[in-house]
Design an enzyme around this catalytic site. Structure first.
Site, mmCIF file in Angstrom:
data_model
loop_
_atom_site.group_PDB
_atom_site.id
_atom_site.type_symbol
_atom_site.label_atom_id
_atom_site.label_comp_id
_atom_site.label_asym_id
_atom_site.label_seq_id
_atom_site.Cartn_x
_atom_site.Cartn_y
_atom_site.Cartn_z
ATOM 1 C CE LYS A 137 -3.799 -2.457 2.289
ATOM 2 N NZ LYS A 137 -4.876 -2.412 3.310
ATOM 3 C CG PHE A 143 -13.025 1.745 7.229
ATOM 4 C CD1 PHE A 143 -12.614 1.164 6.033
ATOM 5 C CD2 PHE A 143 -13.619 0.930 8.181
ATOM 6 C CE1 PHE A 143 -12.779 -0.189 5.796
ATOM 7 C CE2 PHE A 143 -13.782 -0.432 7.959
ATOM 8 C CZ PHE A 143 -13.365 -0.995 6.754
ATOM 9 N NE ARG A 181 -6.120 -12.231 5.577
ATOM 10 C CZ ARG A 181 -6.844 -11.112 5.483
ATOM 11 N NH1 ARG A 181 -6.930 -10.459 4.316
ATOM 12 N NH2 ARG A 181 -7.465 -10.616 6.508
ATOM 13 C CB THR A 194 -7.190 -5.961 9.851
ATOM 14 O OG1 THR A 194 -7.673 -7.127 9.203
ATOM 15 C CG2 THR A 194 -7.540 -4.728 9.027
ATOM 16 N NE ARG A 215 -2.373 -6.036 6.959
ATOM 17 C CZ ARG A 215 -3.529 -6.591 6.636
ATOM 18 N NH1 ARG A 215 -4.068 -7.511 7.404
ATOM 19 N NH2 ARG A 215 -4.164 -6.219 5.532
ATOM 20 C CG ASN A 233 -3.668 -2.570 6.832
ATOM 21 O OD1 ASN A 233 -3.539 -2.163 5.678
ATOM 22 N ND2 ASN A 233 -4.654 -3.361 7.207
ATOM 23 C CG HIS A 292 -5.203 -6.673 -0.380
ATOM 24 N ND1 HIS A 292 -6.414 -6.805 0.223
ATOM 25 C CD2 HIS A 292 -5.180 -7.555 -1.415
ATOM 26 C CE1 HIS A 292 -7.121 -7.729 -0.421
ATOM 27 N NE2 HIS A 292 -6.390 -8.188 -1.422
HETATM 28 P P1 ATP Z 1 -7.029 -6.136 3.170
HETATM 29 O O1 ATP Z 1 -8.360 -6.432 2.507
HETATM 30 O O2 ATP Z 1 -6.451 -4.788 2.776
HETATM 31 O O3 ATP Z 1 -6.043 -7.260 3.025
HETATM 32 P P2 ATP Z 1 -8.040 -7.058 5.687
HETATM 33 O O4 ATP Z 1 -8.668 -8.143 4.866
HETATM 34 O O5 ATP Z 1 -7.112 -7.463 6.777
HETATM 35 O O6 ATP Z 1 -7.258 -6.050 4.755
HETATM 36 P P3 ATP Z 1 -10.543 -5.681 5.649
HETATM 37 O O7 ATP Z 1 -11.567 -5.845 6.721
HETATM 38 O O8 ATP Z 1 -10.762 -6.325 4.330
HETATM 39 O O9 ATP Z 1 -9.138 -6.117 6.293
HETATM 40 O O10 ATP Z 1 -10.334 -4.127 5.434
HETATM 41 C C1 ATP Z 1 -9.780 -3.612 4.232
HETATM 42 C C2 ATP Z 1 -8.858 -2.473 4.571
HETATM 43 O O11 ATP Z 1 -9.628 -1.389 5.084
HETATM 44 C C3 ATP Z 1 -7.845 -2.755 5.692
HETATM 45 O O12 ATP Z 1 -6.689 -3.420 5.257
HETATM 46 C C4 ATP Z 1 -7.521 -1.360 6.164
HETATM 47 O O13 ATP Z 1 -6.631 -0.691 5.271
HETATM 48 C C5 ATP Z 1 -8.892 -0.701 6.092
HETATM 49 N N1 ATP Z 1 -9.630 -0.825 7.359
HETATM 50 C C6 ATP Z 1 -10.208 -1.941 7.866
HETATM 51 N N2 ATP Z 1 -10.819 -1.691 9.039
HETATM 52 C C7 ATP Z 1 -10.611 -0.366 9.287
HETATM 53 C C8 ATP Z 1 -10.959 0.530 10.338
HETATM 54 N N3 ATP Z 1 -11.676 0.107 11.397
HETATM 55 N N4 ATP Z 1 -10.570 1.827 10.248
HETATM 56 C C9 ATP Z 1 -9.852 2.267 9.190
HETATM 57 N N5 ATP Z 1 -9.485 1.478 8.151
HETATM 58 C C10 ATP Z 1 -9.841 0.194 8.200
HETATM 59 MG MG MG Z 2 -9.840 -7.771 3.153
#
Ligand code: ATP
Ligand code: MG
Length: 146
Positions: A11, A59, A87, A93, A104, A114, A117
């Site tokens: 990212k 968000f 993962r 996350t 992360r 974070n 992805h």
């Molecule tokens: P990714 O899809 O990026 O791999 P993830 O699967 O661990 O991450 P998701 O729940 O899919 O988490 O969320 C997608 C992205 O949105 C997160 O990686 C983060 O950048 C952002 N995000 C998730 N939760 C929050 C939150 N509570 N506040 C701000 N940003 C968030």
């Molecule tokens: Mg995700």
């Protein structure tokens, strides 16, 4: 094909901190083959489409602004059990909840910024790989993957 590929995005925050090299080194050390790779800046349309599952979240707009704020590295990673193993390598996350030694934990700035992805299921991995890469841009080490 099932289970052998996952999609990662390094990212904008991690790119701007010069973490591309260290993150790719961890990916290689964990035994992943890089089957495709691009370095470019996501458009708002691409970012909104990629993260459309989160469009109702509070968000969402902030996430799109962040993901389009600078260049990203997008790559298809291959190994057996790719989705789950990646993962595990990236960690939770929220980096404050990520295990020691995960990408992360080492490189994320916050739950939003974070670092990387990783696809969360085989079905999403397939969708995400085709979202970014055409057939001629993919170099699989598995003969059976089209
Ligand atoms: P990714 O899809 O990026 O791999 P993830 O699967 O661990 O991450 P998701 O729940 O899919 O988490 O969320 C997608 C992205 O949105 C997160 O990686 C983060 O950048 C952002 N995000 C998730 N939760 C929050 C939150 N509570 N506040 C701000 N940003 C968030
Ligand atoms: Mg995700």
């Amino acid at each position: 094909m099932t289970g052998k590929q996952t999609l990662t995005i390094i990212k904008p925050g991690a790119v701007s901190h010069e973490y591309i090299g260290p993150i790719l080194a961890m990916i290689n050390e964990a035994g992943f083959h890089i089957a495709a790779m691009k370095y470019f800046r996501l458009t708002p349309i691409q970012a909104r489409s990629f993260y459309s599952v989160h469009k109702e979240k509070t968000f969402f707009n902030s996430l799109i602004e962040f993901m389009t704020s600078g260049p990203v590295v997008v790559a298809i990673l291959e190994k057996e059990n790719a989705v789950l193993d990646y993962r595990k390598l990236i960690g939770a996350t929220d980096p404050t909840k990520a295990e020691e030694g995960t990408i992360r934990k080492m490189f994320a700035e916050s739950i939003e910024r974070n670092a990387v992805h990783g696809s969360d299921s085989d079905a999403n991995a397939t969708r995400e790989c085709y979202f970014f890469f055409s057939r001629s841009e993919r170099f699989s080490m598995f003969d059976t993957i089209p």
